[in-house]
Design an enzyme around this catalytic site. Structure first.
Site, PDB file in Angstrom:
ATOM      1  N   THR A 222       0.816  -1.211   0.000  1.00 60.02           N
ATOM      2  CA  THR A 222       0.000   0.000   0.000  1.00 60.02           C
ATOM      3  C   THR A 222       0.851   1.262   0.000  1.00 60.02           C
ATOM      4  OG1 THR A 222      -0.154  -0.195   2.410  1.00 60.02           O
ATOM      5  CG2 THR A 222      -1.960  -1.107   1.125  1.00 60.02           C
TER       6      THR A 222
ATOM      7  N   HIS B  35       6.675   0.051   7.377  1.00 55.25           N
ATOM      8  CA  HIS B  35       7.030   0.770   8.592  1.00 55.25           C
ATOM      9  C   HIS B  35       7.202  -0.248   9.712  1.00 55.25           C
ATOM     10  CE1 HIS B  35       2.848   0.224   9.826  1.00 55.25           C
ATOM     11  NE2 HIS B  35       2.460   0.807   8.698  1.00 55.25           N
TER      12      HIS B  35
ATOM     13  N   HIS C  21       4.957  -3.224  10.558  1.00 56.84           N
ATOM     14  CA  HIS C  21       4.948  -4.450   9.755  1.00 56.84           C
ATOM     15  C   HIS C  21       5.965  -5.485  10.240  1.00 56.84           C
ATOM     16  CE1 HIS C  21       3.390  -1.612   6.502  1.00 56.84           C
ATOM     17  NE2 HIS C  21       2.486  -2.561   6.516  1.00 56.84           N
TER      18      HIS C  21
ATOM     19  N   LYS D  20     -10.675  -1.164   8.859  1.00 61.54           N
ATOM     20  CA  LYS D  20     -11.139   0.021   8.139  1.00 61.54           C
ATOM     21  C   LYS D  20     -12.651   0.177   8.285  1.00 61.54           C
ATOM     22  CE  LYS D  20      -7.130   1.198   6.538  1.00 61.54           C
ATOM     23  NZ  LYS D  20      -6.477   2.454   6.938  1.00 61.54           N
TER      24      LYS D  20
ATOM     25  N   ARG E 162     -11.105   1.553   0.958  1.00 58.36           N
ATOM     26  CA  ARG E 162      -9.779   2.085   0.664  1.00 58.36           C
ATOM     27  C   ARG E 162      -9.779   2.710  -0.735  1.00 58.36           C
ATOM     28  NH1 ARG E 162      -5.429  -0.201   3.759  1.00 58.36           N
ATOM     29  NH2 ARG E 162      -6.149  -1.800   5.205  1.00 58.36           N
TER      30      ARG E 162
ATOM     31  N   GLN F 133      -6.953 -13.784  -0.344  1.00 58.01           N
ATOM     32  CA  GLN F 133      -5.865 -14.180   0.549  1.00 58.01           C
ATOM     33  C   GLN F 133      -5.940 -15.673   0.855  1.00 58.01           C
ATOM     34  OE1 GLN F 133      -4.401 -13.211   4.948  1.00 58.01           O
ATOM     35  NE2 GLN F 133      -4.531 -11.368   3.697  1.00 58.01           N
TER      36      GLN F 133
ATOM     37  N   ASP G  56      -5.133  -8.965  13.415  1.00 53.68           N
ATOM     38  CA  ASP G  56      -6.220  -8.535  12.537  1.00 53.68           C
ATOM     39  C   ASP G  56      -6.366  -9.440  11.319  1.00 53.68           C
ATOM     40  OD1 ASP G  56      -3.791  -7.708  11.441  1.00 53.68           O
ATOM     41  OD2 ASP G  56      -4.664  -5.941  10.488  1.00 53.68           O
TER      42      ASP G  56
ATOM     43  N   LYS H 258      -0.254   4.793  20.599  1.00 50.65           N
ATOM     44  CA  LYS H 258      -0.019   3.855  19.504  1.00 50.65           C
ATOM     45  C   LYS H 258       1.467   3.611  19.289  1.00 50.65           C
ATOM     46  CE  LYS H 258      -1.685   2.839  14.850  1.00 50.65           C
ATOM     47  NZ  LYS H 258      -2.553   3.287  13.737  1.00 50.65           N
TER      48      LYS H 258
ATOM     49  N   LYS I 229       4.460   5.309  16.115  1.00 51.20           N
ATOM     50  CA  LYS I 229       4.156   6.656  15.643  1.00 51.20           C
ATOM     51  C   LYS I 229       4.998   7.676  16.403  1.00 51.20           C
ATOM     52  CE  LYS I 229       0.727   5.901  12.702  1.00 51.20           C
ATOM     53  NZ  LYS I 229       0.728   6.332  11.295  1.00 51.20           N
ATOM     54  N   THR I 230       5.437   8.702  15.689  1.00 51.49           N
ATOM     55  CA  THR I 230       6.134   9.823  16.312  1.00 51.49           C
ATOM     56  C   THR I 230       5.387  11.099  15.944  1.00 51.49           C
ATOM     57  OG1 THR I 230       7.575  10.249  14.407  1.00 51.49           O
ATOM     58  CG2 THR I 230       8.324   8.617  16.010  1.00 51.49           C
TER      59      THR I 230
END
Length: 419
Positions: free
Chosen positions: A40, A45, A48, A82, A86, A172, A193, A230, A233-234
C-alpha cells in the site's frame, strides 16, 4: 525450550488454530510457512516488522520462510481495521511499491542455503485468473454465511462494503491454497487482525484437499505501548524502514527513546537476543534505569538489522555529537540526518557573513540588539563553539563541507543554515 515455547515466553503468540497439531508437525519435520504484506506504500514501517521477524525465528530453526508481497491483494484493499473503502491504487503504483518492499525484506531473511527464504508475488497467480475460473474453482468453496461471520466483514455491514473488498479474504485464502499446493506451505503467520483471512485460507484448503489438509494458522498480538498510545508513531508520523523516509539516525532515536515500561517487552519480541541476555538487561532497567542500557541495546540491534552496521555506527556518531554539542565533527550527510527536523534558513548568494544580521534574518533572535546581547553573553554557538564577538563574520571555515552552518542559541535551540 522449543520454538513455540520461546515464542510464548516472548509474548509473540496471540492465537493458534491447532497448537498440538502444529507442535507435532514442527517436531517431526522442517516446514515451509509464510507471511504476507500488501504494497500500500513503497516502504514498510515498523508496524509491519513483528510478523516477519517471527517468520525469521522459524528460519533460524531450520524452517523455510515464504515472503509474500501482495501485488494482487494490494490492488483490492484489505477491509481489516477500516470503516470505509480504501482508495484503489493503480497497477503501476502497486508494482513500484512491490519493488521497494522487496528490498527491505531482503535485509531480514537469508535467501541462500537449504532453507533459504522464497519471495513471491501473488499477482503472478491471481493477476491472470479470469473471473469464471475464480468463481468456479475458488468462490464455490466459500459460503456467504461463512464470510458474513468474519469480524472484518460483519463490522462493515452497517456502513457498507463493496463486493471488491468483500472478496479480499477469498483472494488471501487463495494465496494460502497456492502456496500449500506449490510450496508445501503448512503455516501462515500474521497480525491479530489477519485471523479471519488466515482461517479462510485453512477453510479453502480443507474444502479442496479434504484428505490432506494439515495446515495451520498463528497470529501475533497487536503491539501496544504501556501508556496506551499507539506504537510506531512519532510526532512526524510513521517510522518507516526506507532510510529516505526515516533516516537511520531517526530510526535509532525512536528505539533509544523507548520507555522503561516497554523496553523489555520490545527486546523480547523484536530482537534475537537470548533469554539470558534479555533477563540481564531487565535487571539493568530495574537497578540502573538512568544508564538506559536496555534502550541502547534495543536501538543498536534494530538499526543494525534494518540498516546495517555502517548506518548504525553513523547513527551513534550523530547521537554522540548532538549530546556533546560537538557538531563540527559531523559530515554534511550526517548533518542532513541529525538536523532533518530542526528549523533551517537558506542564505542569499550576496550574504556577507555578518553574524548579527544572520541571526536576525534566521529568526534566531528577534532583533539586532538582542542578537548582540546573545552573542556577548555566550548564548550563541557556531558548529558547537561559542562566539562572543558581536562583530563576528562567518567565513569558509564555518561552513561544513561548504553546505551548512549550525547555530545554537542557548542549550537546545538549533538552526541549520544552508548555503
Amino acid at each position: 525450550m522449543d520454538l513455540l515455547q520461546d515464542l510464548a515466553w516472548r509474548g509473540i503468540i496471540y492465537q493458534q488454530t491447532d497448537e498440538e497439531g502444529l507442535i507435532d508437525v514442527l517436531n517431526t519435520d522442517h516446514i515451509s510457512l509464510y507471511c504476507g504484506v500488501d504494497p500500500t506504500a513503497d516502504s514498510m514501517h515498523i508496524g509491519h516488522l513483528l510478523p516477519f521477524l517471527t517468520l525469521r525465528r522459524f528460519q533460524q530453526q531450520g524452517h523455510r520462510p515464504i515472503v509474500l508481497v501482495g501485488g494482487a491483494t494490494g490492488l483490492i484493499g484489505d477491509p481489516s481495521g477500516k470503516s470505509e473503502e480504501r482508495k484503489l491504487l493503480t497497477l503501476d503504483t502497486v508494482q513500484q511499491n512491490v519493488e521497494g518492499i522487496k528490498k527491505q525484506l531482503q535485509s531480514i531473511f537469508e535467501f541462500e542455503g537449504e532453507n533459504g527464504a522464497i519471495m513471491v508475488n501473488n499477482y503472478d497467480w491471481a493477476g491472470s485468473m479470469d473471473v469464471v475460473t475464480f468463481l468456479r474453482d475458488i468462490g464455490k468453496h466459500i459460503g456467504v454465511n461463512y464470510m458474513l461471520a468474519k469480524d472484518t466483514i460483519a463490522s462493515r455491514l452497517d456502513t457498507g462494503i463493496s463486493f471488491t473488498e468483500f472478496t479480499y479474504t477469498i483472494l488471501q485464502a487463495m494465496d494460502f491454497l497456492h502456496l500449500f499446493e506449490n510450496h508445501k506451505c503448512k503455516l501462515q503467520i500474521g497480525g491479530s487482525d489477519q485471523w479471519g483471512n488466515i482461517t479462510s485460507g485453512l477453510e479453502l484448503i480443507r474444502k479442496i484437499h479434504p484428505e490432506n489438509s494439515k495446515a495451520f494458522g498463528l497470529t501475533i498480538p497487536l503491539v501496544t505501548k504501556a501508556d496506551g498510545t499507539k506504537f510506531g508513531k512519532t510526532e512526524s508520523g510513521a517510522v518507516w524502514l526506507d532510510p529516505e523516509k526515516t533516516t537511520p539516525y531517526e530510526f535509532y532515536q525512536f528505539w533509544i527513546n523507548t520507555a522503561d515500561a516497554d523496553v523489555v517487552k520490545y527486546l523480547k519480541i523484536f530482537t534475537f537476543l537470548s533469554h539470558e541476555e534479555i533477563e540481564q538487561l531487565e535487571k539493568a532497567v530495574e537497578e540502573e534505569p538512568h544508564l538506559r542500557k536496555a534502550q541502547k541495546v534495543l536501538a543498536e540491534e534494530m538499526t543494525r538489522l534494518i540498516h546495517g552496521e555502517a548506518a548504525l555506527e553513523q547513527a551513534i556518531k550523530i547521537s554522540a555529537a548532538l549530546f556533546s554539542g560537538d557538531v563540527k565533527s559531523l559530515s554534511a550527510g550526517e548533518i542532513k540526518q541529525g538536523f532533518k527536523d530542526v528549523p533551517s534558513f537558506d542564505v542569499n548568494a550576496d550574504f556577507d557573513g555578518n553574524l548579527v544580521d544572520l541571526i536576525v534574518s534566521a529568526k534566531i533572535s528577534p532583533s539586532k540588539r538582542q542578537a548582540r546581547e546573545d552573542i556577548t553573553n555566550g548564548a550563541i554557538s557556531i558548529n558547537g563553539e561559542k562566539v562572543t564577538d558581536s562583530n563576528y563574520v562567518l567565513g569558509d571555515a564555518d561552513k561544513i563541507e561548504g553546505q551548512f552552518t549550525i547555530i545554537r542559541r542557548g542549550k537546545k535551540k538549533y538552526t541549520l543554515i544552508k548555503y
